[in-house]
Design a protein around this motif. Structure first.
Motif, PDB file in Angstrom:
ATOM      1  N   CYS A  62       0.836  -1.199   0.000  1.00 43.68           N
ATOM      2  CA  CYS A  62       0.000   0.000   0.000  1.00 43.68           C
ATOM      3  C   CYS A  62       0.869   1.247   0.000  1.00 43.68           C
ATOM      4  CB  CYS A  62      -0.929   0.013   1.211  1.00 43.68           C
ATOM      5  SG  CYS A  62      -2.085  -1.371   1.231  1.00 43.68           S
ATOM      6  N   LEU A  63       0.624   2.098  -0.969  1.00 48.03           N
ATOM      7  CA  LEU A  63       1.412   3.306  -1.155  1.00 48.03           C
ATOM      8  C   LEU A  63       0.615   4.528  -0.712  1.00 48.03           C
ATOM      9  CD1 LEU A  63       3.647   4.167  -4.178  1.00 48.03           C
ATOM     10  CD2 LEU A  63       2.022   5.858  -3.361  1.00 48.03           C
ATOM     11  N   THR A  64       1.250   5.380   0.062  1.00 49.18           N
ATOM     12  CA  THR A  64       0.652   6.666   0.432  1.00 49.18           C
ATOM     13  C   THR A  64       1.636   7.783   0.129  1.00 49.18           C
ATOM     14  OG1 THR A  64       1.461   6.534   2.724  1.00 49.18           O
ATOM     15  CG2 THR A  64      -0.751   5.649   2.272  1.00 49.18           C
ATOM     16  N   VAL A  65       1.091   8.946  -0.153  1.00 48.62           N
ATOM     17  CA  VAL A  65       1.893  10.160  -0.319  1.00 48.62           C
ATOM     18  C   VAL A  65       1.359  11.179   0.675  1.00 48.62           C
ATOM     19  CG1 VAL A  65       2.631  11.990  -1.883  1.00 48.62           C
ATOM     20  CG2 VAL A  65       2.306   9.666  -2.754  1.00 48.62           C
ATOM     21  N   ASN A  66       2.228  11.598   1.576  1.00 49.32           N
ATOM     22  CA  ASN A  66       1.835  12.511   2.652  1.00 49.32           C
ATOM     23  C   ASN A  66       0.649  11.957   3.433  1.00 49.32           C
ATOM     24  OD1 ASN A  66       3.877  14.261   1.831  1.00 49.32           O
ATOM     25  ND2 ASN A  66       2.514  15.353   0.420  1.00 49.32           N
ATOM     26  N   GLY A  67       0.695  10.655   3.651  1.00 51.37           N
ATOM     27  CA  GLY A  67      -0.330   9.988   4.445  1.00 51.37           C
ATOM     28  C   GLY A  67      -1.627   9.707   3.728  1.00 51.37           C
ATOM     29  N   MET A  68      -1.712  10.019   2.443  1.00 55.52           N
ATOM     30  CA  MET A  68      -2.957   9.857   1.702  1.00 55.52           C
ATOM     31  C   MET A  68      -2.823   8.721   0.683  1.00 55.52           C
ATOM     32  SD  MET A  68      -4.698  12.369   3.030  1.00 55.52           S
ATOM     33  CE  MET A  68      -6.063  12.770   1.944  1.00 55.52           C
ATOM     34  N   ALA A  69      -3.825   7.821   0.674  1.00 49.61           N
ATOM     35  CA  ALA A  69      -3.876   6.787  -0.357  1.00 49.61           C
ATOM     36  C   ALA A  69      -4.243   7.411  -1.692  1.00 49.61           C
ATOM     37  CB  ALA A  69      -4.894   5.720   0.014  1.00 49.61           C
ATOM     38  N   LEU A  70      -3.831   6.770  -2.774  1.00 51.35           N
ATOM     39  CA  LEU A  70      -4.056   7.344  -4.103  1.00 51.35           C
ATOM     40  C   LEU A  70      -5.511   7.182  -4.538  1.00 51.35           C
ATOM     41  CD1 LEU A  70      -0.901   6.024  -6.008  1.00 51.35           C
ATOM     42  CD2 LEU A  70      -1.186   8.171  -4.739  1.00 51.35           C
TER      43      LEU A  70
ATOM     44  N   SER B 148       5.429   6.575   1.176  1.00 45.39           N
ATOM     45  CA  SER B 148       5.584   5.422   2.054  1.00 45.39           C
ATOM     46  C   SER B 148       4.889   4.209   1.465  1.00 45.39           C
ATOM     47  CB  SER B 148       4.997   5.737   3.435  1.00 45.39           C
ATOM     48  OG  SER B 148       5.168   4.638   4.306  1.00 45.39           O
ATOM     49  N   LEU B 149       5.534   3.064   1.618  1.00 43.21           N
ATOM     50  CA  LEU B 149       4.977   1.778   1.184  1.00 43.21           C
ATOM     51  C   LEU B 149       5.024   0.806   2.351  1.00 43.21           C
ATOM     52  CD1 LEU B 149       6.266   1.053  -2.423  1.00 43.21           C
ATOM     53  CD2 LEU B 149       4.007   0.445  -1.599  1.00 43.21           C
ATOM     54  N   THR B 150       3.872   0.273   2.726  1.00 38.48           N
ATOM     55  CA  THR B 150       3.842  -0.787   3.725  1.00 38.48           C
ATOM     56  C   THR B 150       3.792  -2.132   3.014  1.00 38.48           C
ATOM     57  OG1 THR B 150       1.433  -0.616   3.870  1.00 38.48           O
ATOM     58  CG2 THR B 150       2.733   0.636   5.462  1.00 38.48           C
ATOM     59  N   VAL B 151       4.452  -3.120   3.619  1.00 40.39           N
ATOM     60  CA  VAL B 151       4.622  -4.423   2.975  1.00 40.39           C
ATOM     61  C   VAL B 151       4.091  -5.513   3.893  1.00 40.39           C
ATOM     62  CG1 VAL B 151       6.262  -6.009   1.901  1.00 40.39           C
ATOM     63  CG2 VAL B 151       6.708  -3.542   1.865  1.00 40.39           C
ATOM     64  N   GLY B 152       3.290  -6.422   3.320  1.00 34.18           N
ATOM     65  CA  GLY B 152       2.811  -7.583   4.063  1.00 34.18           C
ATOM     66  C   GLY B 152       3.060  -8.858   3.285  1.00 34.18           C
TER      67      GLY B 152
ATOM     68  N   LEU C 202      14.722  -5.086   2.492  1.00 41.36           N
ATOM     69  CA  LEU C 202      13.956  -5.676   3.588  1.00 41.36           C
ATOM     70  C   LEU C 202      13.756  -7.154   3.289  1.00 41.36           C
ATOM     71  CD1 LEU C 202      12.108  -5.602   6.131  1.00 41.36           C
ATOM     72  CD2 LEU C 202      10.224  -4.948   4.596  1.00 41.36           C
ATOM     73  N   ALA C 203      14.192  -7.990   4.231  1.00 41.24           N
ATOM     74  CA  ALA C 203      13.980  -9.430   4.094  1.00 41.24           C
ATOM     75  C   ALA C 203      12.899  -9.859   5.074  1.00 41.24           C
ATOM     76  CB  ALA C 203      15.269 -10.196   4.359  1.00 41.24           C
TER      77      ALA C 203
ATOM     78  N   THR D 245      11.519  -2.131   9.443  1.00 40.08           N
ATOM     79  CA  THR D 245      10.782  -3.395   9.382  1.00 40.08           C
ATOM     80  C   THR D 245       9.314  -3.179   9.045  1.00 40.08           C
ATOM     81  OG1 THR D 245      10.425  -3.302  11.775  1.00 40.08           O
ATOM     82  CG2 THR D 245      12.334  -4.582  10.968  1.00 40.08           C
ATOM     83  N   GLY D 246       8.840  -1.946   9.193  1.00 38.73           N
ATOM     84  CA  GLY D 246       7.430  -1.687   8.948  1.00 38.73           C
ATOM     85  C   GLY D 246       7.112  -1.044   7.624  1.00 38.73           C
ATOM     86  N   ALA D 247       8.071  -0.310   7.021  1.00 42.68           N
ATOM     87  CA  ALA D 247       7.724   0.446   5.817  1.00 42.68           C
ATOM     88  C   ALA D 247       8.970   0.827   5.034  1.00 42.68           C
ATOM     89  CB  ALA D 247       6.940   1.698   6.183  1.00 42.68           C
ATOM     90  N   LEU D 248       8.733   1.207   3.780  1.00 41.96           N
ATOM     91  CA  LEU D 248       9.747   1.785   2.904  1.00 41.96           C
ATOM     92  C   LEU D 248       9.358   3.243   2.712  1.00 41.96           C
ATOM     93  CD1 LEU D 248       9.439  -0.961   0.112  1.00 41.96           C
ATOM     94  CD2 LEU D 248      10.790  -1.113   2.220  1.00 41.96           C
TER      95      LEU D 248
END
Length: 731
Positions: free
Chosen positions: A55-63, A124-128, A157-158, A181-184
Motif C-alpha cells: 500500500c502506497l501513500t503520499v503525505n499519508g494519503m492513499a491514491l 511510504s509503502l507498507t509491505v505484508g 527488507l527481508a 521493518t514496517g515500511a519503505l
C-alpha cells in the motif's frame, strides 16, 4: 473448472481490480495499485501469496485511482492522484505505477508535480507477506499463522516466515529508501513541473543474503525484460493477422497475447510448454482445461498440445488411491505447485477427479498426430493412450454397461467431475439434482472420439486387429448412446444417465459437444440444433448452459444458465461439422460482439440474461480472466468457419471458408504447417494458400473426419465392404 468442492464459493475479487499474469505467477490489486490482505488480492508465486500487503501513500494519503491500463498480460500502468489535504478537488500530484509480474513483481513509481512550486512528498509503502496458500485466499479462510521475522540490510527488507517445518521468504529492494521493518519511505522534493521516480522489486527468497533472481534484470541492449523477450519469441512463432474487420483482429490478437501469458513450463522438462487453465485461481496445469485449450489453439501453435500431452503422460495414474482419486491410466484433474496437503483436493498436490480428461487425452493425441510431428514422438505417447483406454474400460465403466460414469471416491473430492463441476451442475428438468454414478452425454462423445482416434492411429501403424476392435467399440457406443440418451418426446439428448440409468432430462448445452465428435445420428441433428438455438437456450450472446425453462435455471449461476464461450465454441464447431452454417455464424457473431464489451477479451463465462433484457453481457462475479478456454475460443470460432485443418501424414491441408460477410478479408501469414510457414488469404470466402512445404497439397473442402478415415481403412482391409457407404457423410 474447479479447484475445490464448493468452487463457486470463491469470493469475488471486486470490480475494478487489475489482474496480471505471467506463467504460473499472477498479481491482483486495486485499480490504484494497492494490495490489501483482507481482499483476495496479492502477488502469487507457486500457488503461494508471497505479497499480501503493498500500500502506497503520499503525505499519508492513499491514491485516488484515475486509470489502469494493461499494456501486456504481465504489465500494467496504474495512475492515481494524491488527494489534497485542504479539501480542494484538483491535485497537482499524479502518481504512476508501472508494474510487471514475474517471479515476484517489479514496480516503477513515478511522482509528477504539475504545480509551479516544489512539492514536498513523504512517500511510504507498507509491505505484508502472509504466505497464504492460494486456496486459503480464494476461499477467504486463512487458517495458518506463520512465525515471521524481518531484517533490514541497507535498502533491502527481508521477510522470512516459518510454519511447522516450512520456510518461506521474500526480498524487497527499495534503492534510496529509508527502510524499516514496517515500511519503505522516501522523503523527496519534486521540482515544479518535474518528476521523481524509483524502482521497487519484490522476489521470493529463503536466503536473506541472496540477490534477486534474474527475472527482473533488464537487458542492456534493448531494455526488454525477460517477459518481453519471452513474448517476442512467442509472437515470432505464431500467425500474423491482418483483417479487414478490426474488431475481430483485436479480439484474435488479445487471444494470442493471453494464450502466450498462460503458458507455463513443466518444471521437470523446461522445454515442454503447457497451458495453465486461467487467472487468477487456476494458474496451473489442469487436465481437461489444458487439453481443450491446446486442442482449440492447434492451428496457432501445435507444440502446446504436444507439451501438454507429454506432461500429462508423465503424471498419468499408476495406482488406486481413493483420496487423490488416482487410478491406473487416469489423466489428472489438476496439479498444485506448493499448496499444503490439507488444503488441496484429495489432500495431495495432484488430484485426479476428472471423468473427461482421460478420453480427451486420446482425442488430442489423435489431433496432434495429424500436425506433422515425428513418428517416434507420437509412438512414445501411444502406450499412454492405451493405458487411458484401459482406464475407460476398467475404471470408467465399472458396471460394464458401455458408458463411462463418475462418482467421487472421497468426501473431499468433487461431487461432479465433468466440465460442469460445480456441486449443483447436473440436474433434472424439474430442478432435482442427479445422483452418482452419473454418465454424462458429452463424456460418451469424447470416449467415442477417443476410440476413433486410436483406431485410426492403429490403422496408420499397421495394427489392424486393434484398429478394428476400437472401431467396433465406437460403433456400438454410438448405437447405444442414440438409443438410451435420446428423448424422443423432447427432441434432444439427456444431459446424463443417473445412478438408476434414468435419463437426466434437463435441456443443457452438453449435447452440443456430441455434434463436435459426430456421435449424433444424422436424423436427430436438426432437432438438437433447433433446441440449442431456441430462445430458451440462446441468450443473444451465446448458448446457455441450461435452458431458461428448466427448474434449476439461474442466469447468474456458474453452470445452470450462464454462457461459457468455450462451450459455445465446441458446439459451434459441431454445427459446422453437421452443415448448420447459419447457426454457427450466429453464435460466432454473438460471442465476438460480446468480446467488444471487455476490450476484446472473452471471460471464462458471463451471465445468461437475455440480450433483449440487457444490452451488454452481464459479467459473472468470479469469472477467471484471462482464461485458457476463453482465450482460445475466438481461434476455434474463426478456424471452424474457415474449415481449416491439416493431416500432414496424408500430405494435405484443407480449407473451405464459410465466414460471415462482416468478417471481410483475412490475411494470415506465418501460420505453422508441416514444419514450415504458410500464408492464407480469404477474399469473399475464396481461399488461397502460399508457401506450402514440399509434399503438402491444398484441398478446398473439409478434411476427412476420423470416422471417415477409419471406415475407408476398414474397407481396404475387408474387400467385401468396398463400395459400401459410411452411415452418414458427417459422422
Amino acid at each position: 473448472m474447479a479447484g475445490w468442492n464448493a468452487d463457486t464459493a470463491a469470493g469475488p475479487i471486486g470490480a475494478g481490480t487489475v489482474t496480471l499474469v505471467e506463467g504460473s505467477s499472477f498479481c491482483i490489486s486495486l485499480q490504484n495499485g494497492d494490495i490489501h490482505a483482507e481482499f483476495p488480492h496479492g502477488v502469487f508465486y507457486l500457488d503461494t501469496r508471497i505479497l499480501s500487503g503493498w500500500c502506497l501513500t503520499v503525505n499519508g494519503m492513499a491514491l485516488e485511482p484515475l486509470a489502469a491500463e494493461t499494456k501486456e498480460p504481465y504489465r500494467a500502468l496504474l495512475a492515481g492522484r494524491v488527494p489534497r489535504a485542504d479539501g480542494y478537488a484538483d491535485s497537482p500530484l499524479i502518481v504512476e505505477r508501472l508494474r510487471e509480474v514475474g517471479a515476484g513483481i517489479q514496480e516503477q513509481v513515478t511522482v509528477r508535480n504539475y504545480s509551479p512550486v516544489p512539492a514536498e512528498c513523504l512517500i511510504s509503502l507498507t509491505v505484508g507477506a502472509d504466505f497464504a496458500d492460494l486456496f486459503e485466499v480464494k476461499e477467504a479462510r486463512i487458517q495458518r499463522r506463520w512465525d515471521e521475522t524481518r531484517h533490514v540490510d541497507g535498502d533491502t527488507l527481508a521477510i522470512r516466515s516459518s510454519w511447522q517445518d516450512i520456510q518461506k521468504g521474500i526480498l524487497v529492494q527499495a534503492p534510496g529508501a529509508e527502510v524499516t521493518t514496517g515500511a519503505l519511505t522516501y522523503r523527496v522534493s519534486v521540482a515544479p513541473h518535474g518528476q521523481w521516480s524509483t524502482v521497487l522489486t519484490v522476489v521470493p527468497s529463503n536466503d536473506a543474503a541472496s540477490p534477486p533472481p534474474p527475472s527482473f534484470v533488464h537487458t542492456e541492449a534493448d531494455g526488454l525484460s525477460p517477459r518481453d523477450l519471452r513474448r517476442r519469441e512467442w509472437v515470432a512463432k505464431i500467425p500474423v493477422l491482418r483483417l479487414e474487420n478490426h474488431s475481430l483482429e483485436r479480439t484474435l490478437r488479445r487471444s494470442y497475447d493471453d494464450l502466450g501469458a498462460l503458458r507455463i513450463e513443466d518444471p521437470n522438462h523446461p522445454e515442454r510448454v503447457v497451458v495453465a487453465a486461467g487467472a487468477p485461481w487456476f494458474m496451473t496445469l489442469f487436465g481437461r482445461d489444458s487439453l481443450w485449450a491446446s486442442e482449440m489453439a492447434m492451428p496457432v501453435d501445435p507444440s502446446l498440445a504436444l507439451g501438454t500431452l507429454q506432461t500429462l503422460a508423465d503424471r498419468q495414474g499408476r495406482v488406486v488411491d481413493p483420496m487423490s482419486e488416482e487410478e491406473p491410466g487416469k489423466i489428472l484433474h489438476e496439479v498444485r505447485l506448493d499448496v499444503s496437503s490439507g488444503l488441496s483436493l484429495g489432500g495431495k498436490s495432484v488430484y485426479y477427479g476428472s471423468v473427461d480428461a482421460t478420453p480427451l487425452f486420446v482425442v488430442v493425441l489423435g489431433s496432434v498426430s495429424r500436425w506433422g510431428f515425428a513418428k517416434d514422438t507420437i509412438a512414445a505417447l501411444l502406450p499412454h493412450a492405451d493405458r487411458a483406454l484401459e482406464w475407460i474400460r476398467k475404471y470408467g465403466d465399472k458396471d460394464g454397461d458401455g458408458f463411462v460414469e463418475y462418482e467421487r471416491l472421497n468426501p473431499q473430492g468433487l461431487i461432479n467431475q465433468g466440465w460442469k463441476d460445480s456441486w449443483d451442475g447436473i440436474n433434472f428438468a424439474d430442478g432435482r439434482m442427479a445422483e452418482a454414478p452419473i454418465a454424462l452425454c458429452e463424456v460418451q462423445a469424447y470416449v467415442y472420439d477417443a476410440y476413433m482416434s486410436r483406431s485410426w492411429l492403429a490403422y496408420d501403424s499397421g495394427d489392424i486387429a486393434l484398429a478394428e476392435e476400437l472401431r467396433d467399440r465406437a460403433k456400438q457406443l454410438k448405437k447405444q448412446f442414440n438409443e438410451q440418451f435420446w428423448l424422443p418426446d423432447r427432441g434432444y439428448y439427456a444431459i446424463a444417465l443417473d445412478k438408476d440409468k434414468r435419463p437426466v432430462d434437463a435441456c443443457a448445452s452438453n449435447m452440443g459437444h456430441c455434434l463436435w465428435t459426430g456421435l449424433v445420428d444424422e436424423d436427430k441433428a436438426p432437432q438438437v440444433v433447433e433446441r440449442l438455438m431456441s430462445p430458451e437456450m440462446f441468450s443473444g450472446w451465446g448458448i446457455r448452459t441450461l435452458a431458461s425453462d428448466m427448474g434449476a435455471y439461474n442466469p447468474a449461476s456458474y453452470h445452470n444458465g450462464s454462457v461459457w464461450p468455450h462451450d459455445n465454441a465446441v458446439i459451434h464447431a459441431g454445427l459446422v461439422r453437421y452443415g448448420f452454417v447459419a447457426e454457427a455464424q450466429r453464435i460466432s457473431t454473438a460471442l465476438l460482439e460480446a468480446a467488444e464489451f471487455s476490450g476484446g477479451r472473452l471471460p471464462e463465462l458471463f451471465c445468461g440474461f437475455s440480450r433483449d433484457q440487457f444490452a451488454e453481457p452481464v459479467p459473472y462475479p468470479t469469472a477467471c480472466s484471462p482464461q485458457a478456454w476463453a482465450a482460445t475460443t475466438p481461434i476455434l470460432l474463426v478456424t471452424s468457419l474457415m474449415r481449416y485443418d491439416a493431416h500432414v501424414s496424408r500430405g494435405g491441408m484443407w480449407m473451405d471458408p464459410v465466414l460471415p460477410e462482416s468478417y471481410g478479408t483475412l490475411h494470415i501469414s506465418n501460420a505453422p504447417m508441416a514444419g514450415g510457414r504458410i500464408t492464407i488469404d480469404i477474399v469473399d470466402s475464396v481461399p488461397s494458400v502460399h508457401g506450402l512445404p514440399e509434399g503438402m497439397e491444398f484441398h478446398q473442402g473439409h478434411r476427412p473426419w476420423l470416422t471417415e478415415l477409419v471406415e475407408e481403412a476398414g474397407r481396404h482391409q475387408n474387400p467385401t465392404l468396398r463400395g459400401q457407404s459410411v452411415s452418414g457423410p458427417k459422422q
